[in-house]
Design a protein around this motif. Sequence first.
Motif, mmCIF file in Angstrom:
data_model
loop_
_atom_site.group_PDB
_atom_site.id
_atom_site.type_symbol
_atom_site.label_atom_id
_atom_site.label_comp_id
_atom_site.label_asym_id
_atom_site.label_seq_id
_atom_site.Cartn_x
_atom_site.Cartn_y
_atom_site.Cartn_z
ATOM 1 N N UNK A 59 0.851 -1.143 0.015
ATOM 2 C CA UNK A 59 -0.254 -0.041 -0.120
ATOM 3 C C UNK A 59 0.862 1.307 -0.079
ATOM 4 N N UNK A 60 2.007 1.249 0.845
ATOM 5 C CA UNK A 60 2.749 2.305 0.899
ATOM 6 C C UNK A 60 3.451 2.684 -0.422
ATOM 7 N N UNK A 61 3.952 1.383 -0.874
ATOM 8 C CA UNK A 61 4.909 1.517 -2.144
ATOM 9 C C UNK A 61 3.901 2.098 -3.449
ATOM 10 N N UNK A 62 2.825 1.654 -3.521
ATOM 11 C CA UNK A 62 1.882 2.210 -4.489
ATOM 12 C C UNK A 62 1.458 3.676 -4.308
ATOM 13 N N UNK A 63 1.364 4.105 -2.993
ATOM 14 C CA UNK A 63 1.120 5.425 -2.970
ATOM 15 C C UNK A 63 2.349 6.224 -3.253
ATOM 16 N N UNK A 64 3.494 5.946 -2.720
ATOM 17 C CA UNK A 64 4.575 6.685 -3.026
ATOM 18 C C UNK A 64 5.239 6.675 -4.335
#
Length: 395
Positions: free
Chosen positions: A132-137
């Motif tokens: 989730x954090x990778x996609x947002x970043x």
Amino acid sequence: MVADGLGRARKIVRWTLNVTLVAVWFVVGVAVLAGFATDTTGWHRVLPAVAGLVVFSWLFFRITGAVLDHRYARREVVASGPLSLFVMVVGGSQALGWGFVPLAWLSIAAVGLSKKAAVALGAGTAVVVIPLAVISTLAGGDPTFPTDEASVAGVIAGVAFYYVVMCALFPWTNRLWVWIWRLAEEAHAGREAQARLAVAEERLRFARDLHDLVGHQLSAIAVKSELAVRLSAAEDAAAARDEMAEVRGLARTALRELRETVRGYRTLDLGAELATIRGVLEAAGVSCHLHLPYRGVPDDVAAVFAWVIREAATNILRHSSASRCDITVRHSEEEAVLEVRNDGVARRAVEDVGSGLAGLGERLAAVGGTLNARPTGSGEFVLRAVAPIPAKVGA
């Protein structure tokens, strides 16, 4: 006092557990401000995320309360886990922002689980939140994590490293504080058990003395009375009279010995009391040091001091967090002084401790003495009893 100290320790541990939630709100606030400054977020995302965070905070408080009550709030933990992911996704999934919410959940959800379960929970959290954090970043939704000059592999490695470290550390932070709190509870329970044991031993000693000293006479009275009844039925009045005379003598002897036994408990021996109290305190983990004069205190004053020592030791065991106790006895020709000093200072006023010290004050007043018990400015509690020594007749 121990009870007060335990209450303060509970408040400190609870505030420490809830500090994680304070950190969440701080980090989220910074992320929201950064998002508005860079036009990477809007009210349509912030408002539902904040609403979810409010509900999450309420569940978090319920979980920490349950932890201190030795319960595992399973329903709250299960409900707050998906809610933390919802808040993270709706808010923007920033690693240094809304992505901190699942870490806060992990820090409290792991408390009360076994070590293996805590490790598994941390690993599972990392597996879920890293994508989730990778996609947002990568989508540019995290202004605190610039991706202009970073490759996709670099972003993935940086975000993954951050969450792996956090998910490895967070399950153990609050567990350490809860462990310390439970050690304090066990120490408090041990002191209370020690005090109850001392009372139980005293009762057993009193029962044994009554049985040994009075039991024989009462048994003899019962036998003699039954014999006198038989003799009177056989119209042997002289023999029945003799038996009843012996019964009267046995009853007087039993009454005298009973009074002596009770008097022995009402009039305590100072030397014996000091030795007993020292053993009880040291068994409870309180280092006890006696500073005694080379000459004994006169009997009238020694009996009162023995009661003072007993009450002081009881208060140390029940109400203080002392690790050291110094008992000093000194006297001159005019007065005797008893001082009990411990490092477990009581913050409440003396009159709130109970009726024990008030009763001691009355005992000392009856012999013309005074009692003073107050905390000092150096973190100690001092009980000081002063009693005049009666003048010798003919001196």
